[in-house]
Design an enzyme around this catalytic site. Sequence first.
Site, short mmCIF file in Angstrom:
data_model
loop_
_atom_site.label_atom_id
_atom_site.label_comp_id
_atom_site.label_asym_id
_atom_site.label_seq_id
_atom_site.Cartn_x
_atom_site.Cartn_y
_atom_site.Cartn_z
N GLY A 1 -1.58 6.44 -2.67
CA GLY A 1 -2.69 6.35 -3.64
C GLY A 1 -3.82 5.54 -3.03
CG HIS A 2 -3.31 1.33 -2.25
ND1 HIS A 2 -1.97 1.10 -2.41
CD2 HIS A 2 -3.93 0.54 -3.17
CE1 HIS A 2 -1.78 0.21 -3.37
NE2 HIS A 2 -2.94 -0.14 -3.85
CD GLU B 1 -11.11 9.58 -11.86
OE1 GLU B 1 -10.19 10.40 -12.01
OE2 GLU B 1 -12.31 9.90 -11.76
CE LYS B 2 -0.90 3.57 -11.59
NZ LYS B 2 -1.08 2.15 -11.38
CG LEU C 1 -1.88 -1.22 1.26
CD1 LEU C 1 -2.69 -1.22 2.56
CD2 LEU C 1 -2.81 -1.24 0.05
P1 AMP Z 1 -4.23 -2.24 -6.52
O1 AMP Z 1 -3.72 -2.56 -5.16
O2 AMP Z 1 -3.16 -1.83 -7.49
O3 AMP Z 1 -5.16 -3.30 -7.07
O4 AMP Z 1 -5.12 -0.95 -6.35
C1 AMP Z 1 -6.22 -0.93 -5.48
C2 AMP Z 1 -7.05 0.30 -5.77
O5 AMP Z 1 -6.25 1.46 -5.54
C3 AMP Z 1 -7.53 0.35 -7.23
O6 AMP Z 1 -8.85 0.86 -7.25
C4 AMP Z 1 -6.55 1.32 -7.85
O7 AMP Z 1 -7.08 2.00 -8.97
C5 AMP Z 1 -6.30 2.27 -6.70
N1 AMP Z 1 -5.01 2.97 -6.89
C6 AMP Z 1 -3.79 2.41 -7.07
N2 AMP Z 1 -2.87 3.36 -7.27
C7 AMP Z 1 -3.52 4.55 -7.23
C8 AMP Z 1 -3.13 5.92 -7.38
N3 AMP Z 1 -1.88 6.26 -7.62
N4 AMP Z 1 -4.07 6.86 -7.26
C9 AMP Z 1 -5.38 6.53 -7.02
N5 AMP Z 1 -5.81 5.28 -6.87
C10 AMP Z 1 -4.90 4.29 -6.98
#
Ligand code: AMP
Length: 272
Positions: free
Chosen positions: A23-24, A138-139, A20
């Site tokens: 962003g998360h 939205e990433k 994490l």
């Molecule tokens: P992940 O752990 O990569 O599956 O991401 C979990 C959630 O966090 C997903 O909805 C991603 O789009 C969001 N997420 C990951 N990185 C970012 C970021 N830099 N900014 C905004 N949301 C993010």
Amino acid sequence: MAACVRQGKTIGFVPTMGALHDGHGSLVKQACAENDVCVVSVFVNPTQFNNKEDLLKYPRNINKDADFLADLGVHFVFAPTPEEMYSQEEMEHEFTFDFDGLDLVMEGKMRPGHFNGVVQVVSRLFDLVQPTRAYFGEKDFQQLAIIHHMVERSSLAERYASLKIVDCPIVRETSGLAMSSRNERLSNEEKQTAVAISQTLFASLQWAKTASVKDVQQRVIDTINAVDGLEVEYYEIVDKNTLQPTDCWDNAVGCVTVYCGPVRLIDNIRYQ
Ligand code: AMP
């Protein structure tokens, strides 16, 4: 969770794959602020990886993640094993889902089966957690469009009629690099190199004022590829709703995937 639902509490849910970062953190903070209870899942979902090496190398650090989430005031962390999530049958046979064409482009085209795995895990998590609101970044622009489709227009829409999907903006490093768990695999030098991805996307907002979609698309690809150590897999300028390539700027979103060494990074920009 059933007790929370019975008591009429609102449940905010953030599904993640861990490692994490802030962003998360922004999704989690919003989920905590807007709901009585905040639940975060940490699960590296094997069924959404079509590349075994990517799955093996995906960064994992559940103890650090648990501390990060405790500091943010999260009430429940759900970190199951693959065996707890799936039967053997489900692990071996691909789950299939009708995406109405949203999966035929970009990530769906490059990573066959990826979004089947995403819908499989997200729908299972929704069934377990029973959220009032679920928060997505939205990433992962295509993923977000697919989750909206699943909850609002697909054969599962009735099941999730009372669930609201909340879109959250991309969080970036001060350098502009979109935060990502995969950035952990970059050296400091590679992180510097990768900044050219967002810089080029930002520059393209200016180019878009006077150039055609096709010309801007090519210029973005050429500019990033000219940087030593970066290689564009695709840069598509698509309609934000249909995800189909567009030749006009209304509702246009540019989605890019770039290899920085062996690490695959994604980013996107809205032209309006
Ligand atoms: P992940 O752990 O990569 O599956 O991401 C979990 C959630 O966090 C997903 O909805 C991603 O789009 C969001 N997420 C990951 N990185 C970012 C970021 N830099 N900014 C905004 N949301 C993010």
